[in-house]
Design a protein around this motif. Structure first.
Motif, PDB file in Angstrom:
ATOM      1  N   ARG A 275       0.822  -1.208   0.000  1.00 35.03           N
ATOM      2  CA  ARG A 275       0.000   0.000   0.000  1.00 35.03           C
ATOM      3  C   ARG A 275       0.861   1.265   0.000  1.00 35.03           C
ATOM      4  N   LEU A 276       1.989   1.216   0.689  1.00 37.11           N
ATOM      5  CA  LEU A 276       2.911   2.359   0.621  1.00 37.11           C
ATOM      6  C   LEU A 276       3.373   2.585  -0.819  1.00 37.11           C
ATOM      7  N   GLN A 277       3.651   1.506  -1.521  1.00 43.23           N
ATOM      8  CA  GLN A 277       4.063   1.617  -2.922  1.00 43.23           C
ATOM      9  C   GLN A 277       2.978   2.301  -3.750  1.00 43.23           C
ATOM     10  N   ALA A 278       1.732   1.890  -3.544  1.00 41.98           N
ATOM     11  CA  ALA A 278       0.627   2.483  -4.297  1.00 41.98           C
ATOM     12  C   ALA A 278       0.449   3.957  -3.955  1.00 41.98           C
ATOM     13  N   HIS A 296       1.539  -8.346  -3.561  1.00 40.03           N
ATOM     14  CA  HIS A 296       2.894  -8.359  -4.139  1.00 40.03           C
ATOM     15  C   HIS A 296       3.189  -9.692  -4.818  1.00 40.03           C
ATOM     16  N   VAL A 297       2.921 -10.779  -4.112  1.00 51.03           N
ATOM     17  CA  VAL A 297       3.229 -12.104  -4.664  1.00 51.03           C
ATOM     18  C   VAL A 297       2.298 -12.451  -5.817  1.00 51.03           C
ATOM     19  N   ARG A 298       1.053 -12.088  -5.696  1.00 52.35           N
ATOM     20  CA  ARG A 298       0.038 -12.515  -6.667  1.00 52.35           C
ATOM     21  C   ARG A 298       0.061 -11.691  -7.961  1.00 52.35           C
ATOM     22  N   TYR A 299       0.296 -10.382  -7.841  1.00 52.55           N
ATOM     23  CA  TYR A 299       0.134  -9.529  -9.024  1.00 52.55           C
ATOM     24  C   TYR A 299       1.386  -8.753  -9.436  1.00 52.55           C
ATOM     25  N   VAL A 300       2.314  -8.518  -8.506  1.00 52.57           N
ATOM     26  CA  VAL A 300       3.427  -7.604  -8.790  1.00 52.57           C
ATOM     27  C   VAL A 300       4.731  -8.320  -9.112  1.00 52.57           C
ATOM     28  N   GLU A 301       5.115  -9.244  -8.262  1.00 54.85           N
ATOM     29  CA  GLU A 301       6.457  -9.831  -8.304  1.00 54.85           C
ATOM     30  C   GLU A 301       6.844 -10.350  -9.688  1.00 54.85           C
ATOM     31  N   SER A 302       5.962 -11.098 -10.321  1.00 62.31           N
ATOM     32  CA  SER A 302       6.296 -11.714 -11.618  1.00 62.31           C
ATOM     33  C   SER A 302       6.317 -10.707 -12.763  1.00 62.31           C
ATOM     34  N   LYS A 336      10.681  -9.218   2.690  1.00 60.44           N
ATOM     35  CA  LYS A 336      11.922  -8.536   2.277  1.00 60.44           C
ATOM     36  C   LYS A 336      11.834  -8.051   0.835  1.00 60.44           C
ATOM     37  N   ALA A 337      11.257  -8.867  -0.032  1.00 60.99           N
ATOM     38  CA  ALA A 337      11.137  -8.484  -1.434  1.00 60.99           C
ATOM     39  C   ALA A 337      10.223  -7.274  -1.585  1.00 60.99           C
ATOM     40  N   ALA A 338       9.117  -7.266  -0.852  1.00 62.91           N
ATOM     41  CA  ALA A 338       8.194  -6.129  -0.912  1.00 62.91           C
ATOM     42  C   ALA A 338       8.858  -4.865  -0.368  1.00 62.91           C
ATOM     43  N   LYS A 339       9.610  -5.020   0.724  1.00 60.09           N
ATOM     44  CA  LYS A 339      10.301  -3.863   1.301  1.00 60.09           C
ATOM     45  C   LYS A 339      11.363  -3.315   0.361  1.00 60.09           C
ATOM     46  N   ALA A 340      12.045  -4.213  -0.324  1.00 58.69           N
ATOM     47  CA  ALA A 340      13.088  -3.778  -1.251  1.00 58.69           C
ATOM     48  C   ALA A 340      12.498  -2.919  -2.369  1.00 58.69           C
ATOM     49  N   LEU A 341      11.324  -3.311  -2.869  1.00 60.30           N
ATOM     50  CA  LEU A 341      10.673  -2.507  -3.905  1.00 60.30           C
ATOM     51  C   LEU A 341      10.243  -1.155  -3.342  1.00 60.30           C
ATOM     52  N   THR A 342       9.707  -1.155  -2.126  1.00 60.86           N
ATOM     53  CA  THR A 342       9.314   0.108  -1.492  1.00 60.86           C
ATOM     54  C   THR A 342      10.516   1.036  -1.358  1.00 60.86           C
ATOM     55  N   VAL A 376       3.691  -1.493 -14.023  1.00 56.29           N
ATOM     56  CA  VAL A 376       3.399  -2.756 -13.337  1.00 56.29           C
ATOM     57  C   VAL A 376       2.124  -2.623 -12.504  1.00 56.29           C
ATOM     58  N   PHE A 377       2.019  -1.517 -11.773  1.00 62.34           N
ATOM     59  CA  PHE A 377       0.865  -1.341 -10.887  1.00 62.34           C
ATOM     60  C   PHE A 377      -0.425  -1.106 -11.657  1.00 62.34           C
ATOM     61  N   GLU A 378      -0.319  -0.576 -12.859  1.00 61.51           N
ATOM     62  CA  GLU A 378      -1.525  -0.383 -13.662  1.00 61.51           C
ATOM     63  C   GLU A 378      -2.179  -1.730 -13.949  1.00 61.51           C
ATOM     64  N   VAL A 379      -1.350  -2.710 -14.306  1.00 55.79           N
ATOM     65  CA  VAL A 379      -1.862  -4.060 -14.562  1.00 55.79           C
ATOM     66  C   VAL A 379      -2.274  -4.730 -13.253  1.00 55.79           C
ATOM     67  N   ALA A 380      -1.424  -4.614 -12.236  1.00 57.75           N
ATOM     68  CA  ALA A 380      -1.664  -5.314 -10.970  1.00 57.75           C
ATOM     69  C   ALA A 380      -2.945  -4.829 -10.293  1.00 57.75           C
ATOM     70  N   THR A 381      -3.155  -3.520 -10.246  1.00 59.44           N
ATOM     71  CA  THR A 381      -4.365  -3.003  -9.597  1.00 59.44           C
ATOM     72  C   THR A 381      -5.613  -3.310 -10.421  1.00 59.44           C
ATOM     73  N   HIS A 382      -5.456  -3.384 -11.757  1.00 63.13           N
ATOM     74  CA  HIS A 382      -6.590  -3.773 -12.597  1.00 63.13           C
ATOM     75  C   HIS A 382      -7.025  -5.194 -12.269  1.00 63.13           C
ATOM     76  N   LEU A 383      -6.064  -6.091 -12.147  1.00 58.20           N
ATOM     77  CA  LEU A 383      -6.378  -7.483 -11.813  1.00 58.20           C
ATOM     78  C   LEU A 383      -6.946  -7.595 -10.405  1.00 58.20           C
ATOM     79  N   ALA A 384      -6.388  -6.821  -9.473  1.00 59.33           N
ATOM     80  CA  ALA A 384      -6.917  -6.832  -8.109  1.00 59.33           C
ATOM     81  C   ALA A 384      -8.350  -6.321  -8.088  1.00 59.33           C
ATOM     82  N   GLY A 385      -8.645  -5.334  -8.932  1.00 59.20           N
ATOM     83  CA  GLY A 385     -10.004  -4.821  -9.016  1.00 59.20           C
ATOM     84  C   GLY A 385     -10.979  -5.850  -9.542  1.00 59.20           C
ATOM     85  N   LYS A 386     -10.552  -6.598 -10.565  1.00 63.24           N
ATOM     86  CA  LYS A 386     -11.409  -7.652 -11.113  1.00 63.24           C
ATOM     87  C   LYS A 386     -11.667  -8.719 -10.050  1.00 63.24           C
TER      88      LYS A 386
END
Length: 469
Positions: A275-278, A296-302, A336-342, A376-386
């Motif tokens: 959420r901080l990233q967003a 992060h794991v489901r929509y962002v990482e890959s 750790k991976a999520a924090k590194a991106l933040t 990345v977040f444009e796609v990830a948040t779209h999928l999360a919205g669906k």
């Protein structure tokens, strides 16, 4: 030297003038203004003072966060708060928009227009040395209008800096106060009160909030300060004002984090980081709200480009599954991976912030980082919205049936009363029941198409309309 170590250079001159004008006001039984003074109500005599003799309060909580806009001028303000340069910096900040000091505050413009049209209605408050405890912006506006005098109440002769800060805080928190502290300055004021040894219950009472809200405000302030430290890249870092307009997002983050942390601390941390990233990428609160613990794991990482990915340390980020020849990511590794991106985004936002002073190459690299993350977040948040819409559809049907059941329960009570009073419209009731039957038949047809054996509820529905389906 700090403001609390000294008084304005013209302090004695002001004291002499204040004393003379107070004597006149008291002799004439003039106007008074009431303040909370050392936990009691005190009525202060109101006098008129020259606007150019008074000094803007360098300790005011209204601009604590904004002082960091210009670190050099802020240091000068701390070193010599009464110099013309420091007082000018205070004037600039007090009349500027809190979230963007490059713009004039619309509230200040409105205040200036009101003073021009109607004159001063509310007196300010000063210390005996001429420090403005309340009414700093009014004094600035009066100066800009070319007016020479300002009405002020005068604190007692033994006023200390602790008194000045306390009176300012109490005045600011009054319900009739037109201009509130900004969100971040309010958090700073709360933190200062707690660090001064006051009990949480006392502070919550002063700020008219619940203890749970106070706990959340403390958490948010700690997260903001930690984020600023994590954003540091040499001398470049984010500022408190960069979080000024995210109040609702941060408060919602606290509530959801607190709920998740009670059962799964790692999941709560992943939620916080995502959420901080967003927030850093400028997403609206309705979009930020879609981000859950597995985002992060489901929509962002890959979907992250190589330069935004974090290399996993196999020694600490993978664990073996007992009895199987496989390994899975350690939960702490995903944190750790999520924090590194933040961290990458925090540093990029710091470099691209106004006045950061970064080189052209640094700015370009930071903008590239942000652009890639936005994609990345444009796609990830779209999928999360669906996914969110799917969940809503899954619970919508049962919820509507539950609502209908409650309506029928209410109908039962009202039916008996209507019958007893002979006030029942039998024909209207018959028509309504026929409509209910038709809709239940439609629902039963849809339920009958399911491939799985029906549960007790659906079996009942099918049974009561079987002869008509």
């Amino acid at each position: 030297m700090t403001a609390q170590d000294t008084i304005p250079p013209n302090g004695e001159e002001v004291r002499t003038m204040v004393k003379a004008r107070l004597a006149e006001a008291q002799a004439e039984s003039g106007a008074k203004v009431t303040v909370t003074w050392r936990n009691n109500q005190k009525h202060l005599d109101v006098i008129s003072m020259p606007v150019n003799l008074l000094r803007l309060n360098p300790e005011t909580h209204r601009i604590r966060a904004q002082r960091s806009v210009d670190p050099v001028r802020d240091q000068q303000l701390t070193a010599n708060p009464w110099s013309p340069e420091s007082q000018e910096y205070l004037r600039f900040l007090l009349s500027s928009k809190p979230s963007n000091p490059d713009q004039t505050d619309p509230d200040f413009i409105t205040l200036t227009e009101e003073l021009k049209e109607s004159g001063q209605r509310e007196p300010g408050i000063i210390s005996p040395d001429g420090i403005l405890v309340d009414g700093n912006t009014r004094c600035i506006a009066l100066r800009e209008l070319g007016l020479q005098e300002i009405l002020v109440g005068v604190l007692p002769g033994d006023t200390t800096w602790q008194d000045i800060n306390s009176v300012e805080l109490r005045l600011q928190l009054r319900k009739d106060k037109r201009r509130d502290y900004t969100y971040i300055n309010r958090l700073i004021a709360i933190d200062e009160q707690l660090r001064n040894g006051r009990l949480a219950e006392q502070v919550a009472n002063d700020f008219n909030i619940k203890l749970k809200t106070l706990e959340g405000d403390q958490w948010v302030y700690a997260v903001v300060r930690e984020a600023i430290e994590r954003s540091a890249d040499g001398d470049v870092r984010l500022r408190l004002i960069d979080f000024e307009e995210h109040q609702e997002k941060l408060r919602e983050l606290w509530r959801d984090f607190d709920k998740a942390h009670k059962t799964d601390p790692d999941a709560a941390e992943r939620l916080k980081e995502s959420r901080l990233q967003a927030i850093l990428l400028g997403h609206a609160k309705t979009t930020v709200r879609l981000i859950e613990q597995d985002f992060h794991v489901r929509y962002v990482e890959s979907r992250l480009p190589v330069d935004l990915q974090t290399k996993q340390d196999s020694d600490s980020d993978e664990i073996a599954v007992p009895g199987l020849d496989v390994t899975v990511d350690d939960v702490s590794g995903t944190v750790k991976a999520a924090k590194a991106l933040t961290d990458k985004l925090l540093r990029a936002k710091a470099v691209t912030a106004p006045g950061a002073g970064a080189s052209a190459a640094q700015a370009k690299a930071a903008e590239d980082t942000i652009r890639k993350a936005v994609d990345v977040f444009e796609v990830a948040t779209h999928l999360a919205g669906k996914n969110d819409q799917l969940k809503k559809r899954q619970i919508a049907v049962p919820q509507r049936i539950s609502d209908a059941a409650e309506d029928i329960q209410q109908c039962v009570a009202e039916y008996a009363q209507a019958k007893a009073q002979r006030a029942l419209d039998e024909d209207a009731l018959d028509d309504a029941l026929l409509e209910l039957r038709a809709q239940m038949q439609r629902l039963a047809k849809l339920a009958a198409r399911g491939g799985n054996p029906p549960g007790e509820g659906i079996a009942w529905l099918l049974d009561i309309v079987r002869d008509r389906v």
